[in-house]
Design a protein around this motif. Sequence first.
Motif, PDB file in Angstrom:
ATOM      1  N   ILE A   1      37.512  43.556  45.100  1.00  0.00           N
ATOM      2  CA  ILE A   1      37.874  42.141  45.157  1.00  0.00           C
ATOM      3  C   ILE A   1      36.642  41.358  45.552  1.00  0.00           C
ATOM      4  O   ILE A   1      36.041  41.611  46.611  1.00  0.00           O
ATOM      5  N   ASN A   2      36.240  40.426  44.689  1.00  0.00           N
ATOM      6  CA  ASN A   2      35.041  39.610  44.933  1.00  0.00           C
ATOM      7  C   ASN A   2      33.841  40.497  45.278  1.00  0.00           C
ATOM      8  O   ASN A   2      33.095  40.234  46.224  1.00  0.00           O
ATOM      9  N   LYS A   3      33.696  41.608  44.533  1.00  0.00           N
ATOM     10  CA  LYS A   3      32.584  42.562  44.601  1.00  0.00           C
ATOM     11  C   LYS A   3      32.621  43.475  45.826  1.00  0.00           C
ATOM     12  O   LYS A   3      31.725  44.296  46.021  1.00  0.00           O
ATOM     13  N   GLY A   4      33.654  43.336  46.666  1.00  0.00           N
ATOM     14  CA  GLY A   4      33.724  44.165  47.867  1.00  0.00           C
ATOM     15  C   GLY A   4      34.811  45.219  47.758  1.00  0.00           C
ATOM     16  O   GLY A   4      35.817  45.042  47.070  1.00  0.00           O
ATOM     17  N   ARG A   5      34.603  46.351  48.453  1.00  0.00           N
ATOM     18  CA  ARG A   5      35.635  47.382  48.513  1.00  0.00           C
ATOM     19  C   ARG A   5      36.878  46.820  49.187  1.00  0.00           C
ATOM     20  O   ARG A   5      36.798  45.879  50.002  1.00  0.00           O
ATOM     21  N   THR A   6      38.010  47.401  48.893  1.00  0.00           N
ATOM     22  CA  THR A   6      39.258  46.841  49.398  1.00  0.00           C
ATOM     23  C   THR A   6      40.280  47.944  49.634  1.00  0.00           C
ATOM     24  O   THR A   6      40.000  49.127  49.403  1.00  0.00           O
ATOM     25  N   LYS A   7      41.470  47.563  50.068  1.00  0.00           N
ATOM     26  CA  LYS A   7      42.538  48.512  50.304  1.00  0.00           C
ATOM     27  C   LYS A   7      43.765  48.136  49.487  1.00  0.00           C
ATOM     28  O   LYS A   7      43.911  46.997  49.046  1.00  0.00           O
ATOM     29  N   ALA A   8      44.655  49.113  49.332  1.00  0.00           N
ATOM     30  CA  ALA A   8      45.836  48.909  48.493  1.00  0.00           C
ATOM     31  C   ALA A   8      46.718  47.776  48.997  1.00  0.00           C
ATOM     32  O   ALA A   8      47.346  47.065  48.215  1.00  0.00           O
ATOM     33  N   ASP A   9      46.773  47.584  50.326  1.00  0.00           N
ATOM     34  CA  ASP A   9      47.672  46.572  50.878  1.00  0.00           C
ATOM     35  C   ASP A   9      47.011  45.214  51.064  1.00  0.00           C
ATOM     36  O   ASP A   9      47.599  44.308  51.669  1.00  0.00           O
ATOM     37  N   ALA A  10      45.795  45.049  50.534  1.00  0.00           N
ATOM     38  CA  ALA A  10      45.119  43.750  50.628  1.00  0.00           C
ATOM     39  C   ALA A  10      45.893  42.703  49.839  1.00  0.00           C
ATOM     40  O   ALA A  10      46.402  42.986  48.744  1.00  0.00           O
ATOM     41  N   ARG A  11      45.991  41.507  50.376  1.00  0.00           N
ATOM     42  CA  ARG A  11      46.687  40.417  49.685  1.00  0.00           C
ATOM     43  C   ARG A  11      45.711  39.649  48.810  1.00  0.00           C
ATOM     44  O   ARG A  11      44.655  39.212  49.271  1.00  0.00           O
ATOM     45  N   ILE A  12      46.071  39.481  47.541  1.00  0.00           N
ATOM     46  CA  ILE A  12      45.189  38.761  46.629  1.00  0.00           C
ATOM     47  C   ILE A  12      45.451  37.265  46.723  1.00  0.00           C
ATOM     48  O   ILE A  12      46.580  36.837  46.986  1.00  0.00           O
ATOM     49  N   GLU A  13      44.399  36.488  46.522  1.00  0.00           N
ATOM     50  CA  GLU A  13      44.491  35.029  46.615  1.00  0.00           C
ATOM     51  C   GLU A  13      44.032  34.393  45.319  1.00  0.00           C
ATOM     52  O   GLU A  13      43.273  34.986  44.548  1.00  0.00           O
ATOM     53  N   ALA A  14      44.492  33.172  45.069  1.00  0.00           N
ATOM     54  CA  ALA A  14      44.086  32.443  43.867  1.00  0.00           C
ATOM     55  C   ALA A  14      42.567  32.312  43.838  1.00  0.00           C
ATOM     56  O   ALA A  14      41.949  31.974  44.844  1.00  0.00           O
ATOM     57  N   GLY A  15      41.977  32.611  42.703  1.00  0.00           N
ATOM     58  CA  GLY A  15      40.533  32.521  42.547  1.00  0.00           C
ATOM     59  C   GLY A  15      39.805  33.830  42.805  1.00  0.00           C
ATOM     60  O   GLY A  15      38.621  33.962  42.450  1.00  0.00           O
ATOM     61  N   ASP A  16      40.479  34.815  43.447  1.00  0.00           N
ATOM     62  CA  ASP A  16      39.859  36.126  43.635  1.00  0.00           C
ATOM     63  C   ASP A  16      39.524  36.742  42.278  1.00  0.00           C
ATOM     64  O   ASP A  16      40.287  36.590  41.310  1.00  0.00           O
ATOM     65  N   VAL A  17      38.402  37.449  42.225  1.00  0.00           N
ATOM     66  CA  VAL A  17      38.019  38.169  41.009  1.00  0.00           C
ATOM     67  C   VAL A  17      38.188  39.664  41.283  1.00  0.00           C
ATOM     68  O   VAL A  17      37.564  40.221  42.187  1.00  0.00           O
ATOM     69  N   ILE A  18      39.071  40.285  40.521  1.00  0.00           N
ATOM     70  CA  ILE A  18      39.385  41.696  40.691  1.00  0.00           C
ATOM     71  C   ILE A  18      38.623  42.514  39.649  1.00  0.00           C
ATOM     72  O   ILE A  18      38.737  42.244  38.447  1.00  0.00           O
TER      73      ILE A  18
END
Length: 323
Positions: free
Chosen positions: A50-67
């Motif tokens: 998400i936005n070039k960073g590592r993430t977790k399965a339970d992360a909440r996505i926000e409008a404008g995020d780039v996956i």
Amino acid sequence: MPTISKDLVNHITIQPHDAGQRLDNYLIKILKGVPKSHIHRIIRGGEVRINKGRTKADARIEAGDVIRIPPIRIAEKSAITQKIIPARNFEIVFEDDALLVVNKPSGVAVHGGSGVSFGVIEQLRQARPDAKYLELVHRLDKDTSGLLMVAKKRSALVKLHEMLRNDHPKKVYLALGVGIWQRANRHIKLPLFKYTGAAGEKMVRVDENGQSAHTIFQVLDTFSGSLTHSVGISALSLVQATLKTGRTHQIRVHMQSQNCPIAGDERYGDYQANKRLQKLGLKRMFLHAHILELDHPITGERLYLKAELPQDLQILLANLKVA
């Protein structure tokens, strides 16, 4: 729904109507045919970002995020498969820009799966190709008819799910039981336990280790005339059932527990009685989602929604009353 290339790295920008979801749930929705275990594996491995960073399965996505989604094998639907999902518009009881409530017929599943290739939600999406968002708010059993809510905005879905967890909206059903319903049995509070049957089917039974469940019953009519006796049934009871909790098969199992199973219920009902009732024209389970009372999830306006009994059930009751 974004277009995904199975052979390339995809960069998906999150739209406002998708904001607030867990990352894994969002990927499960857009990566049709990809096992959940594989989706969790690529998230854990850092291939999804998400936005070039590592993430977790339970992360909440926000409008404008780039996956970032890596190249992945997606099981695509063949042209033949797509053709067997016919577009269908169901009777609309209520609709605005946030909420759609339809009157679901008996015999139609609410969604595909478990041997069913499609259901109400898939048919609605086919019938409304321009709709940006259509998601089931709750479920009805395949053989249950009546009021079914579909969210047209994620904000409405989130609010409605919150309302459902807090005994709202009010959901009232009509059911015909085989036998005499004891009027003293108004509040049935018996815990329900889910398990898998011998044939792999989803089953529920009353069990002290189950989830709490509460249904309020009111007897509307009792039939014990020549027509019921002609097919070897002593009595039938028409009841109104109001859900205070929303457990799987709740009304069906609560009625079975009181020796008054729902007429036509092939899973929890009386097999011999069901065969006899077919002679009276009952070809389905007599359970109907009749009334919804709720505050609109966006505007707060009080809604009172009602779906009358299908004609075949009305005819059966009319025949029982005159016999």
